[in-house]
Scaffold this active site. Structure first.
Site, PDB file in Angstrom:
ATOM      1  N   CYS A  86       0.797  -1.242   0.240  1.00 52.52           N
ATOM      2  CA  CYS A  86       0.011  -0.010   0.159  1.00 52.52           C
ATOM      3  C   CYS A  86       0.966   1.423  -0.197  1.00 52.52           C
ATOM      4  CB  CYS A  86      -1.001  -0.064   1.194  1.00 52.52           C
ATOM      5  SG  CYS A  86      -2.037   1.586   1.407  1.00 52.52           S
ATOM      6  N   GLY A 198      -2.559  -6.555 -10.520  1.00 52.68           N
ATOM      7  CA  GLY A 198      -2.015  -5.219 -11.256  1.00 52.68           C
ATOM      8  C   GLY A 198      -2.781  -5.540 -12.613  1.00 52.68           C
TER       9      GLY A 198
END
Length: 331
Positions: A86, A198
């Site tokens: 993150c 992703g």
């Protein structure tokens, strides 16, 4: 399904489980401090139907993470995942998330401490690099240190993170994807389970990735167009059953929503997660609009959801009363 802050709460996960029996679900990231000192029923609660389910933890203190992992194991989670990906400023200030990629020894110590306290698998979700520390050698050193500490499964977001200069949203879009680097990691470390993450937007893409890695994690695409998950069991897990119809999924969701409202919960706490279910279908816009305009606040009850289902499916709400809402009539 990727862990996503403010999105993958227990209501979202219950809905997603109705679409796929086999996909692994992840909680939002919960800090170790919150797990230890916070409201565990609210932060960690989940239904038995959510298995297989992983708890994602945030933190950088080995002892606190070990304590939080032991609590997660006692709650019945199937996996304890450490967030090392993150990029938000708040997470950086707490010295965890993607910032930890600069400290593989610390991550290794955290994983070792967690693994010493639980028998549940401890896994790591990371990036391919951060800032100027993003060479293939840097990623290799990180993986080697953390795997030596006991981690056997890595979920790798195939983008680097720019911690200085890009917002969390920009970090999900601007750094270029480098899937080939994740493929090479798997080729170099066949002993590890490598899951790629992703920018993956379809099951065709997922199938292509699975020629090179062991698993695929999908986030925004599956949240925003959740019917993508309906084909997961058949396409990726070989299930014989056909995908569930959208209307059947929502009909199965009704008892859960009814119980949630009976306990004092708000309708839109659940329905905010289903707005994309009819994406690409003829009545998708009016379905979203009806729930968004009529399902918010403390007052709306189960009738709003029942009406929305009827609108989306293009039928009266039931055989006894031809419920035609103004929104449906307009469409």
């Amino acid at each position: 399904m990727a862990p996503m802050m403010d999105w993958t709460d227990r209501h979202c996960r219950h809905f997603h489980r109705l679409l796929s029996r086999n996909a692994r679900l992840y909680t939002e990231m919960v800090t170790a401090e919150a797990v230890i000192h916070g409201d565990r029923a609210r932060l960690l609660g989940f239904g038995p139907e959510e298995h297989p389910i992983a708890l994602q933890l945030g933190g950088s203190d080995p002892e606190k993470l070990a304590h939080a992992a032991s609590i997660g194991e006692a709650e019945g989670y199937d996996e304890i995942n450490l967030n090392v990906g993150c990029p938000s400023p708040r997470v950086q200030e707490g010295c965890f998330g993607a910032a930890l990629m600069a400290e593989p020894a610390r991550v290794a110590a955290c994983v070792a401490a967690m693994a010493s306290r639980v028998s549940t698998p401890v896994t790591v979700k990371c990036r391919i690099g951060i800032d100027d520390q993003d060479s293939e050698a840097d990623l290799t050193r990180f993986i080697e240190a953390v795997s030596d500490a006991g981690c056997r499964l890595f979920i790798v977001h195939a983008r680097k993170a720019w911690l200085d200069g890009l917002s969390p949203k920009e970090n999900r879009e601007i750094p270029p994807l480098d899937y080939a680097r994740v493929y090479r990691l798997k080729a170099a470390r066949p002993d590890l389970t490598i899951v790629i993450n992703g920018g993956i937007e379809s099951l065709d893409e997922a199938t292509s990735h699975l020629e090179h890695v062991d698993g695929v994690m999908v986030g925004r695409a599956a949240y925003q167009t959740p019917y993508l998950l309906a084909d997961v069991d058949h396409v990726l897990f070989g299930a014989d059953a056909p995908p569930p119809a959208r209307g059947d999924v929502l009909t199965r969701l009704v008892p859960y929503v009814r119980e949630h409202i009976a306990r004092g919960g708000r309708l839109n706490s659940v329905t905010r997660h289903i707005l994309g279910l009819y994406h690409g279908q003829p009545r998708a816009r009016v379905f979203r609009r009806y729930l968004s305009e009529n399902g918010v606040g403390e007052g709306p009850g189960i009738d709003v959801l029942l009406d929305a289902i009827a609108i989306a499916e293009g039928r009266p709400r039931d055989a006894d009363e031809a419920v035609e809402t103004a929104a449906f009539a307009a469409e």
